[in-house]
Scaffold this motif. Sequence first.
Motif, PDB file in Angstrom:
ATOM      1  N   ASP A  57     -72.963 -51.033 -39.801  1.00 38.64           N
ATOM      2  CA  ASP A  57     -74.383 -51.216 -39.471  1.00 38.64           C
ATOM      3  C   ASP A  57     -74.688 -52.668 -39.107  1.00 38.64           C
ATOM      4  O   ASP A  57     -75.400 -52.945 -38.142  1.00 38.64           O
ATOM      5  CB  ASP A  57     -75.272 -50.793 -40.642  1.00 38.64           C
ATOM      6  N   GLN A  80     -75.811 -53.674 -35.401  1.00 42.58           N
ATOM      7  CA  GLN A  80     -77.169 -54.192 -35.244  1.00 42.58           C
ATOM      8  C   GLN A  80     -77.144 -55.575 -34.604  1.00 42.58           C
ATOM      9  O   GLN A  80     -77.945 -55.870 -33.718  1.00 42.58           O
ATOM     10  CB  GLN A  80     -77.904 -54.247 -36.586  1.00 42.58           C
ATOM     11  N   SER A 102     -74.308 -44.393 -37.757  1.00 44.61           N
ATOM     12  CA  SER A 102     -75.373 -44.294 -38.755  1.00 44.61           C
ATOM     13  C   SER A 102     -76.571 -45.141 -38.378  1.00 44.61           C
ATOM     14  O   SER A 102     -76.566 -45.833 -37.379  1.00 44.61           O
ATOM     15  CB  SER A 102     -74.835 -44.718 -40.133  1.00 44.61           C
ATOM     16  N   PRO A 113     -79.311 -48.106 -38.200  1.00 43.59           N
ATOM     17  CA  PRO A 113     -79.178 -49.555 -38.255  1.00 43.59           C
ATOM     18  C   PRO A 113     -79.748 -50.149 -39.531  1.00 43.59           C
ATOM     19  O   PRO A 113     -80.600 -49.555 -40.169  1.00 43.59           O
ATOM     20  CB  PRO A 113     -79.974 -50.031 -37.036  1.00 43.59           C
TER      21      PRO A 113
END
Length: 186
Positions: free
Chosen positions: A94, A98, A182, A184
């Motif tokens: 993540d 991101q 998945s 962020p």
Amino acid sequence: ELEDLSQGILRIEEGHVARCMIKFTNAARHHVRLTHIGLDLDRLEMVLPTPVNPWYQHNLDLIKRKVDVERLFILRRSDTINSDTGMIEPDIADILEQQERDGVMVRVVWEEEVEDSEIIWEFIVVDARLVITGFQSWSGAGYANARVYRRKHEVDQHIEIFEALRAKAHDLSDLDDMLSTSNPVG
């Protein structure tokens, strides 16, 4: 203290590291190159892409000013890849994804692929003019010291180290099969 300052060593009070890094990187005009070792949960405060993280928000401000921000994450496979799934741990994935979505050039260096462990350390190169390094205290108790280098040969030395690490780095697109899709962070 004066001797430390003459050597470019700054003692930073706990909680003020972000302010120090912002001060020194704010003058960047072209690029900020950073290394970050590991992504253990106790040391995420500096790279966590959230609105309440002043250092990360500063990174976004640099990007808005058209300054290239390139971050090499130096990670151990055993700490990063789930042995059951073969996927990068979701919290780590993540953060990487991101940051890339936010415009940071993200690359992963597997620590195991770096032959010379002497070059594995955290530092920031601002344009080709300034280097900030030595963030973690010797005791390992969080970020407490920084050293600022301005001499050309010292800056060039850090650029060479960055380039050597970058030569071992993988773009996130190279790791797509190991990244989750998945939600962020933030």
